[in-house]
Write a protein that holds these residues in place. Structure first.
Motif, PDB file in Angstrom:
ATOM      1  N   ASN A 105       3.133 -24.127  11.440  1.00 33.67           N
ATOM      2  CA  ASN A 105       3.001 -24.619  10.075  1.00 33.67           C
ATOM      3  C   ASN A 105       1.533 -24.900   9.763  1.00 33.67           C
ATOM      4  OD1 ASN A 105       2.914 -27.235   8.196  1.00 33.67           O
ATOM      5  ND2 ASN A 105       4.744 -26.052   7.709  1.00 33.67           N
ATOM      6  N   ASP A 130       3.635 -21.393   3.899  1.00 36.80           N
ATOM      7  CA  ASP A 130       2.873 -22.318   4.745  1.00 36.80           C
ATOM      8  C   ASP A 130       2.913 -21.909   6.216  1.00 36.80           C
ATOM      9  OD1 ASP A 130       5.552 -22.835   5.085  1.00 36.80           O
ATOM     10  OD2 ASP A 130       5.414 -25.009   4.858  1.00 36.80           O
ATOM     11  N   THR A 175       8.485 -23.749   9.140  1.00 36.21           N
ATOM     12  CA  THR A 175       8.557 -23.822   7.685  1.00 36.21           C
ATOM     13  C   THR A 175       9.965 -24.189   7.231  1.00 36.21           C
ATOM     14  OG1 THR A 175       8.138 -22.633   5.616  1.00 36.21           O
ATOM     15  CG2 THR A 175       9.079 -21.347   7.421  1.00 36.21           C
TER      16      THR A 175
END
Length: 215
Positions: free
Chosen positions: A49, A78, A200
């Motif tokens: 992440n 992300d 994520t």
């Protein structure tokens, strides 16, 4: 579906801890002396992440001798691709410029890590759980499977509208994006607690060979 959630949560809490965040993040802080061949063969790519990567880099900058950033590249949403040196006892992030002493650029290390990951995936385990399936090969690097198109092309009966949930490093679940029940199940999986190893909470969709965030 409840069975799948219970199984996945058990996977999150049962695997042994080999936390990269706790390992040295600069060559001067304990990276082993290696020859070029052995260093290159120990590299792997995986996904983390973005917030986690930022925290690791902040820790590196806070050292008495600030270290450069880790080798990484944005993937989608992300999700960030990182390079690690994976040894028998421990794994650690590879720092930007660390490969220079071996004649390797950051991109060279990224490419080597991808090739090594491909060779490492010798056997996949696919399990069906109602409208979704789970995919695994090695707990610490299951999430990295989204980096290998070859893996997905080899999966039987892969849906045309492939949607994937990768909430943590050891969980990959996928299903048919055209099936509302499958999408709802994947969204629940994506929001599962990650015990500090999150990737994520977004769903990813494969479109023309590239991952995109599914709305």
């Amino acid at each position: 579906m409840l069975h799948l959630l219970v199984v996945l949560f058990a996977m999150l809490t049962a695997w042994p801890d080999r936390s990269w965040a706790e390992e040295p993040v600069c060559p001067e802080c304990g990276a082993p002396q290696r020859d070029a061949a052995s260093f290159k063969s120990s590299l792997l790519v995986t996904v983390k992440n973005r917030a986690f990567v930022a925290a690791v880099e902040e820790k590196a900058r806070a050292q008495p001798k600030p270290a450069p950033g880790i080798v990484h590249a944005e993937l989608v949403g992300d999700v960030v691709v990182v390079v690690v040196e994976d040894r028998k006892d421990i794994s650690r992030f590879v720092m930007s410029g660390e490969g220079k002493r071996f004649g390797l650029s950051n991109q060279d290390m990224m490419n080597a890590g991808r090739e090594n990951l491909k060779r490492r995936v010798s056997r996949l385990q696919i399990e069906e759980h109602g409208p979704v399936r789970s995919l695994s090969f090695e707990a610490d690097y299951n999430a990295a499977l989204i980096l290998l198109p070859e893996v997905w092309s080899a999966i039987p009966n892969l849906p045309a509208e492939l949607v994937v949930a990768v909430p943590a490093r050891d969980i990959v679940a996928f299903g048919d994006g055209a099936d509302p029940e499958a999408v709802a199940s994947l969204r629940r999986i994506a929001r599962m607690p990650s015990e500090g190893y999150s990737v994520t909470s977004l769903l990813l969709q494969r479109v023309r060979g590239r991952w995109m965030v599914k709305n």
